[in-house]
Scaffold this active site. Structure first.
Site, PDB file in Angstrom:
ATOM      1  N   ASP A 185       0.885  -1.161   0.000  1.00 23.16           N
ATOM      2  CA  ASP A 185       0.000   0.000   0.000  1.00 23.16           C
ATOM      3  C   ASP A 185       0.921   1.208   0.000  1.00 23.16           C
ATOM      4  OD1 ASP A 185      -2.938  -0.589   0.044  1.00 23.16           O
ATOM      5  OD2 ASP A 185      -2.364  -1.829   1.741  1.00 23.16           O
ATOM      6  N   ASP A 186       0.346   2.389  -0.131  1.00 24.56           N
ATOM      7  CA  ASP A 186       1.130   3.617  -0.246  1.00 24.56           C
ATOM      8  C   ASP A 186       1.979   3.562  -1.516  1.00 24.56           C
ATOM      9  OD1 ASP A 186      -0.086   4.195   2.126  1.00 24.56           O
ATOM     10  OD2 ASP A 186       1.693   4.022   3.354  1.00 24.56           O
ATOM     11  N   SER A 187       3.309   3.557  -1.403  1.00 27.52           N
ATOM     12  CA  SER A 187       4.172   3.685  -2.589  1.00 27.52           C
ATOM     13  C   SER A 187       4.449   2.330  -3.235  1.00 27.52           C
ATOM     14  CB  SER A 187       5.489   4.367  -2.198  1.00 27.52           C
ATOM     15  OG  SER A 187       5.243   5.577  -1.549  1.00 27.52           O
ATOM     16  N   TRP A 188       3.400   1.606  -3.614  1.00 26.71           N
ATOM     17  CA  TRP A 188       3.582   0.249  -4.119  1.00 26.71           C
ATOM     18  C   TRP A 188       3.641   0.171  -5.638  1.00 26.71           C
ATOM     19  CZ3 TRP A 188       0.378  -2.302  -7.482  1.00 26.71           C
ATOM     20  CH2 TRP A 188      -0.881  -1.731  -7.703  1.00 26.71           C
TER      21      TRP A 188
END
Length: 731
Positions: A317-320
Site C-alpha cells: 500500500d502507499d508507494s507500491w
C-alpha cells in the site's frame, strides 16, 4: 471457540518508546512475537532488547529530507492537465496550477516544455502546434495564439511534487506539525547511490532489527490535491502509474521501444490512467517498463538488507506502484514477506495468493490513529474501536477460511488503546482465533466445489482480487463487491483477461466465467468486445456446457446492433435510447417450480433488493426472470445450447446476496447437487468450511445476533449449531 486456543505467535504489535510498560504488557496479552515501529514512532532499547523480533519501517524515498532539499532536481514528477479555459478571442492564456494545491505541485521549469508538454483544443480534440503556444515561467502560464473563439483549451505539463503524498495526508488528517517530506526519484543515478549508502548505514545503525519493512518501494499511487478544501482530492487511484513520469524515464522508454509516450498517454483529456478505464497497449507497456526498473533498483536495496542478516518485507500500500505482486517481476525483488493492510475479505485473498514470498501478513484496521478513515473518533472520546475491529474481522475471517496467511498485526500509536479495554480484549480474542484457523489451513486445503470460477476483465491476473482501492472507497464498483462475495465462497477462483481468452483460449478447468462492471470500464471491457475472436470463444465455451455470469453491463459496447455483445447467451440486452421503437418480450416472474429458481430461493429478499440497471430487457422467450422491479429484470437465467448464463442488474455485497451468487455459480456450472449442498449452512447469515485432512468444520456467524443453523456433511449427516453473535465454532 470450542477448541484449545493458541495464545502466542504470528502477531505483530506496534510498540512505542515512552510507553515501554504498555508495549510489553500488550505484547503478552495479544500473544505478539514481533514488535514494530510505525510512521512517527520509535522503539527504545527496553523494547528492542526484550526478546521479540523487531520490524523497522522505512520509506526510502522520503527517508532523508535534508538530502532531498539539497537535490531538488531529483524530486518525483508527473503530468497534470491545466484547468480548461474557453477562448474569447484569438489568444487564450492558461494558468497552469490554477485549482491545484501548490504545496504539493510546482511547474517543471528545468526541461524544455516543447519536448514533453502538449496543448490541446479540447473542443476539436486536436493538438495545438508548438509554434502556436508559449510558456511564461514567471507567470506560470501558457498562451495560445491563433486560437478559435469559444473553443476550450488545456495544457498538459510536467509538475514537480514538493510534498510526498502520505506525509501530506498525515499532516492534514492527523494534524501533524512536522517538516514536509519530499519524494526522491531513484531514476537519477545520484539518488540511487544515496539510497544505497543510506541503506548500508541504516543497517549498521540498527543491529536489533530483524525485518526491514519497506513502505513500499519508490512510487506512490496517483493522488492530486486541489487548492480548495471543498474539493481536496481532485484525482486519486490506488493502481495508477501517473506518478511514475519524469523526463529520464520518458527518454529511456523511447530509446528502448522506438516510440515515445506522450503527455496525452497519461492525461487522457483529464481522465488520467484510472484503473477503472480500459488500459491502452502503450500504457500497459509503460507499466511493464516501470515494473522492470523498480524490481531491478529495489533488488539492490533488498540485497543490502540481506547482507546484514535481516529479512526484507514489503508493504503493499502507499508507494507500491511498480511492485505488482501478481506481476512477472515481483519475485525478482527477493522479498521475504508481503504485508497487506486489509478491511475486507478480497484483500486478504490478494495477500494470500501472492507467489514469490515466504510470509504473508495482514495489517488490520482500525489503524491506531485518533480518527478513522472518514474522521470518526476511533481512538478518541466517543470512539468504539472494538466495533470497527469487529466489522473488519468478520469480513476478513470468511476469506481466511478459504486460504491461509501467515501473520496478522496492527500499526499506529499503541498508547491510544489504553482508554479502550474492550478493544484490547477483542484483539486478544482475534489473535487466538486467527492462530487456530491458521493451524487448520496448514493441514490442507478446505473442501471446494469442483470446477474453477474465472473473473474476466481487462487486467486479468495482474490485478487479481483488487479493483484499485478498498471496498469502502469504491462501494459502487460491481466487481469489487463481486470479489468480496467470492472471497469466502467454496470455489477456486482465478482472474483472466480479454487478451488471455483471445490468445490462449479458456483454461480447461474453468467452468464459469464472470464479467462484471459498468459500460466502458476496464472491468466490463469496453471496446474489447468488438473483437469477434473474443465473443466467439466465449459463446462457444457456453454452447459446449460452460457457464457465464454477467453483472450490470457485461460485454457492453454498442456494436453490431447489440449493446451487450453476449446478449444471445445472456438472454437480455440493454436499450440506452436507440431501441425505444423496438418491441420487447413480455415475461412473468418465475416461481419455485422453475429449476432456475434455486438461484434466489435462499434469499429472495436480497435478490429483490438488487439495484436495477435502466433499459435492461429480455431478448428471448426462454429467458427466466427470477426477480424484477417496475418492469426491469434484476436477476435472470438463460440456457444456451448445453450451457447456462445468469444476469444480475448490479451487485452490492451483503451476506444474503452472497448466497445468491453461490447458487448462481452452482447453477451455471451444472454443479452436482450433492457437491453443492455439502457444508452449506441453512442460515444465510452463517457460513462454514470443512478441512478434510483433519476432519474439522469451522462454522461462523456473520451477524450481530444469535443464529441457529445446520449443514449437511459430505457423508450426508446433518449437523445443527447455535452460534452467539459473530461467534466461531469448531466441530
Amino acid at each position: 471457540m470450542s477448541t484449545t486456543d493458541i495464545t502466542k505467535g504470528d502477531f505483530t504489535l506496534p510498540g512505542e518508546a515512552g510507553y515501554e510498560d504498555l508495549t510489553l504488557r500488550m505484547a503478552k496479552k495479544w500473544g505478539a512475537d514481533i514488535i514494530r515501529d510505525s510512521d512517527g514512532t520509535k522503539l527504545s532499547p527496553e523494547i528492542t532488547k526484550a526478546g521479540y523480533g523487531i520490524y523497522s519501517t522505512i520509506c526510502i524515498i522520503r527517508a532523508d529530507n535534508a538530502w532531498a532539499k539539497a537535490h531538488p532536481d531529483c524530486l518525483q514528477q508527473n503530468f497534470l492537465m491545466s484547468k480548461p479555459v474557453i477562448a474569447e478571442g484569438t489568444s487564450v492564456t492558461m494558468p497552469l496550477l490554477d485549482g491545484y494545491f501548490t504545496e504539493q505541485f510546482k511547474v517543471n521549469e528545468k526541461d524544455d516544455p516543447h519536448e514533453f508538454w502538449q496543448v490541446f483544443d479540447r473542443t476539436t480534440g486536436e493538438e495545438v502546434p508548438h509554434a502556436d503556444w508559449s510558456f511564461d515561467a514567471a507567470a506560470g502560464s501558457v498562451t495560445v495564439k491563433n486560437a478559435t473563439p469559444y473553443h476550450r483549451y488545456t495544457t498538459n505539463f510536467l509538475a514537480v511534487r514538493q510534498w510526498e503524498e502520505i506525509s501530506m495526508y498525515n499532516h492534514v488528517t492527523n494534524n501533524w506539525n512536522k517538516e514536509h517530506l519530499m519524494a526522491v526519484d531513484p531514476v537519477y543515478p545520484e539518488a540511487m547511490a544515496h539510497f544505497k549508502d543510506w541503506m548500508e548505514n541504516w543497517c549498521k545503525e540498527n543491529p536489533d532489527t530483524t525485518v526491514v519493512r519497506f513502505t513500499s518501494m519508490f512510487y506512490n499511487f496517483a493522488w492530486f490535491w486541489g487548492a480548495d478544501s471543498a474539493n481536496r482530492s481532485l484525482f486519486s487511484d490506488w493502481g495508477s502509474y501517473d506518478f511514475t513520469v519524469n523526463p529520464t524515464h520518458l527518454r529511456a522508454f523511447k530509446a528502448a521501444k522506438g516510440y515515445a509516450m506522450t503527455s496525452e498517454d497519461f492525461v487522457r483529456a483529464g481522465e488520467y490512467n484510472a484503473t477503472h478505464n480500459v488500459p491502452t497497449k502503450k500504457y500497459r507497456e509503460w507499466m511493464e517498463f516501470i515494473d522492470a526498473f523498480v524490481a531491478k533498483a529495489g533488488k539492490e536495496l533488498v540485497d543490502i538488507v540481506h547482507k546484514y542478516g535481516k529479512k526484507a518485507y514489503v508493504f503493499y500500500d502507499d508507494s507500491w506502484i511498480g511492485v505488482e505482486p501478481y506481476g512477472k517481476h515481483f519475485a525478482e525483488f527477493g522479498f521475504d514477506g508481503l504485508i497487506k493492510c486489509v478491511f475486507n475479505g478480497f484483500e486478504a485473498r490478494l495477500c494470500a495468493g501472492v507467489k514469490g514470498v515466504k510470509t504473508h501478513e495482514l495489517r488490520f484496521h482500525p489503524y491506531l490513529f485518533p480518527t478513522g478513515l472518514t474522521g470518526e473518533p476511533t481512538f478518541s472520546e466517543g470512539g468504539h474501536p472494538e466495533i470497527e475491529a469487529g466489522q473488519y474481522w468478520i469480513q476478513v475471517r470468511r476469506a481466511l477460511l478459504r486460504t491461509p496467511v501467515d501473520r496478522i498485526g496492527l500499526g499506529g500509536y499503541l498508547h491510544l488503546v489504553e482508554p479502550f479495554p474492550a478493544f484490547c480484549d477483542y484483539i486478544e480474542k482475534v489473535g487466538q482465533e486467527f492462530r487456530t484457523l491458521k493451524s487448520f489451513n496448514t493441514s490442507g486445503a478446505p473442501y471446494t466445489i469442483p470446477g474453477k470460477v474465472a473473473v474476466l476483465s481487462s487486467w486479468g491476473s495482474l490485478r487479481s482480487w483488487i479493483c484499485s482501492g478498498h471496498l469502502h472507497e469504491h462501494p459502487e464498483v460491481d466487481l469489487t463487491n463481486i470479489n468480496e462475495s467470492l472471497s469466502g465462497l467454496p470455489f477456486d477462483v482465478e482472474f483472466i483477461s480479454f487478451d488471455d481468452v483471445v490468445t490462449n483460449g479458456i483454461p480447461s478447468d474453468v467452468k464459469v466465467i464472470i464479467n462484471a462492471g459498468c459500460a466502458d470500464s476496464s472491468w466490463s471491457g469496453g471496446e474489447n468486445w468488438k473483437n469477434a475472436a473474443l465473443t466467439s470463444a466465449l459463446t462457444k465455451f457456453v454452447a459446449e456446457g460452460g457457464g457465464f455470469i454477467g453483472v450490470h453491463d457485461p460485454s457492453a459496447t454498442r456494436f453490431g446492433g447489440l449493446y451487450y455483445q453476449m446478449s444471445p447467451v445472456l438472454g437480455v440486452d440493454r436499450d440506452t435510447g436507440s431501441k425505444k421503437c423496438v418491441g420487447k418480450w413480455r415475461y412473468t416472474v418465475a416461481d419455485s417450480t422453475n429449476p432456475a429458481y434455486r438461484i434466489v430461493a435462499d434469499a429472495p429478499e436480497a435478490a429483490a433488493a438488487i439495484k436495477p440497471t435502466d433499459g435492461v430487457y429480455v431478448t428471448d422467450s426462454d429467458t427466466v426472470v427470477l426477480s424484477e422491479k417496475d418492469g426491469t429484470p434484476l436477476v435472470t437465467a438463460h440456457e444456451f445450447k448445453k450451457g447456462r448464463a445468469v444476469y444480475f442488474a448490479s451487485w452490492k455485497f451483503s451476506f444474503p446476496v452472497t448466497r445468491v451468487l453461490f447458487r448462481a455459480i452452482c447453477y451455471a456450472m451444472h454443479a452436482d447437487k450433492k457437491a453443492e449442498e455439502a457444508f452449506v449452512t441453512s442460515n444465510i447469515l452463517t457460513e462454514c468450511s470443512y478441512y478434510p485432512a483433519i476432519d474439522k468444520t469451522v462454522i461462523i456467524n456473520n451477524s450481530a445476533e444469535e443464529q441457529k443453523t445446520s449443514f449437511v456433511t459430505d457423508k450426508g449427516k446433518t449437523v445443527e449449531v447455535m452460534l452467539k453473535p459473530f461467534e466461531t465454532i469448531i466441530q
